[in-house]
Design a protein around this motif. Structure first.
Motif, short mmCIF file in Angstrom:
data_model
loop_
_atom_site.label_atom_id
_atom_site.label_comp_id
_atom_site.label_asym_id
_atom_site.label_seq_id
_atom_site.Cartn_x
_atom_site.Cartn_y
_atom_site.Cartn_z
N PHE A 1 24.10 42.81 37.82
CA PHE A 1 25.13 41.72 37.68
C PHE A 1 26.67 42.23 37.83
N VAL A 2 26.96 43.65 37.83
CA VAL A 2 28.29 43.76 38.00
C VAL A 2 28.53 44.31 39.55
N TYR A 3 27.58 45.24 40.00
CA TYR A 3 27.69 45.73 41.05
C TYR A 3 27.88 44.76 42.38
N PRO A 4 27.23 43.83 42.48
CA PRO A 4 27.51 42.90 43.59
C PRO A 4 28.78 42.34 43.78
N VAL A 5 29.40 42.12 42.58
CA VAL A 5 30.84 41.46 42.79
C VAL A 5 31.91 42.75 42.74
N PHE A 6 31.60 43.77 42.01
CA PHE A 6 32.46 45.03 42.40
C PHE A 6 32.38 45.46 43.84
N LYS A 7 31.11 45.10 44.53
CA LYS A 7 31.14 45.68 45.89
C LYS A 7 32.13 44.89 46.83
N SER A 8 31.91 43.18 46.58
CA SER A 8 32.50 42.51 47.46
C SER A 8 34.02 42.52 47.20
N ARG A 9 34.31 42.74 45.89
CA ARG A 9 35.87 42.61 45.53
C ARG A 9 36.41 44.00 45.98
N LEU A 10 35.86 44.99 45.74
CA LEU A 10 36.60 46.33 45.94
C LEU A 10 36.10 47.23 46.73
N ILE A 11 34.89 47.38 47.08
CA ILE A 11 34.36 48.36 48.07
C ILE A 11 34.51 47.67 49.49
N ASP A 12 33.86 46.53 49.56
CA ASP A 12 33.93 45.78 50.97
C ASP A 12 35.46 45.66 51.54
N THR A 13 36.36 45.40 50.51
CA THR A 13 37.95 45.37 50.93
C THR A 13 38.72 46.66 51.08
N GLY A 14 37.95 47.83 51.12
CA GLY A 14 38.57 49.19 51.51
C GLY A 14 39.42 49.60 50.25
N GLN A 15 39.16 49.24 48.97
CA GLN A 15 40.07 49.52 48.04
C GLN A 15 39.39 50.57 47.18
N VAL A 16 38.19 50.62 47.31
CA VAL A 16 37.35 51.59 46.29
C VAL A 16 36.07 52.41 46.93
N ARG A 17 36.05 53.72 46.98
CA ARG A 17 34.62 54.19 47.15
C ARG A 17 34.16 54.40 45.85
N LEU A 18 32.69 54.33 45.95
CA LEU A 18 31.91 54.47 44.74
C LEU A 18 31.09 55.48 45.01
N VAL A 19 30.80 56.56 44.06
CA VAL A 19 29.92 57.84 44.21
C VAL A 19 28.84 57.57 43.01
N PHE A 20 27.90 57.88 43.32
CA PHE A 20 26.82 57.62 42.31
C PHE A 20 26.13 59.08 42.06
N ARG A 21 26.04 59.45 40.87
CA ARG A 21 25.63 60.70 40.36
C ARG A 21 24.50 60.42 39.44
#
Length: 200
Positions: free
Chosen positions: A61-81
């Motif tokens: 529910f959060v990740y799809p919007v997080f990705k479109s707003r912040l990752i796909d726009t080049g603002q954020v890299r997300l690392v999964f551990r």
């Protein structure tokens, strides 16, 4: 089967918690699984478990919007551990499966596992849970089966766990924004922490 003795409490929301705490986290390396520009100004590190329903909710529910707003726009890299939680017979093999995917398919596998998690917790079979994840992995079932039992895969998961312990991570999901713990995992809370990190 890979067994790691680890139990992590489920997260408890706190309305009075600050947006960002001061704990530090191990730096990102080539061994980490990430999505987004490597040179993004902000790196968000997530510790999560494939058996944690809070994690599944965040990814659905959060990740799809997080990705479109912040990752796909080049603002954020997300690392999964990976931080496996009870039941370990569910979370540890799933962590190994995701780790064994083609690296740029990791988040596709994570999405499949998070999406199917509730069915397993409600009595579904692990094998049925793995089918869409393996299909998304870029590997064959035989390749995944061979990879999940290797010392290298076990070591990778243990590195993630050691990193979490070193940073006093005691709940999943937990997020760090440019090395500082973000106490609010909601989209709004993370955006506040990300804006603060970008401004520093």
């Amino acid at each position: 089967m890979l067994i790691l003795a680890l139990a992590i409490a489920a997260p408890v929301a706190s309305a009075s918690a600050p947006a960002v705490a001061t704990e530090q986290v191990a730096p990102v390396t080539a061994a980490d699984r990430s999505i987004g520009r490597a040179d993004a100004p902000v790196t968000v590190i997530e510790y999560a478990s494939f058996a944690c329903h809070h994690c599944a909710d965040w990814h659905q529910f959060v990740y799809p919007v997080f990705k479109s707003r912040l990752i796909d726009t080049g603002q954020v890299r997300l690392v999964f551990r990976n931080l496996p939680t009870d039941p370990l017979q569910m979370s540890v093999p799933a962590a190994a499966l995701a780790r064994c995917a083609v690296p740029d398919r990791f988040f596709d596998v994570a999405a499949a596992l998070m999406h199917g998690q509730r069915a397993v917790l409600n009595g579904g079979t692990l094998d049925a849970w793995y089918v869409p994840a393996i299909a998304a992995s870029g590997r064959t079932r035989a390749q995944i089966d061979a990879c999940t039992t290797t010392p290298a895969t076990r070591a990778a998961i243990e590195r993630d766990i050691d990193s979490a312990r070193a940073s006093d991570v005691d709940q999943t999901p937990s997020f760090f924004v440019n090395g500082r713990r973000a106490m609010d995992p909601s989209l709004g809370g993370l955006e506040v922490a990300i804006r603060a990190a970008a401004a520093r």
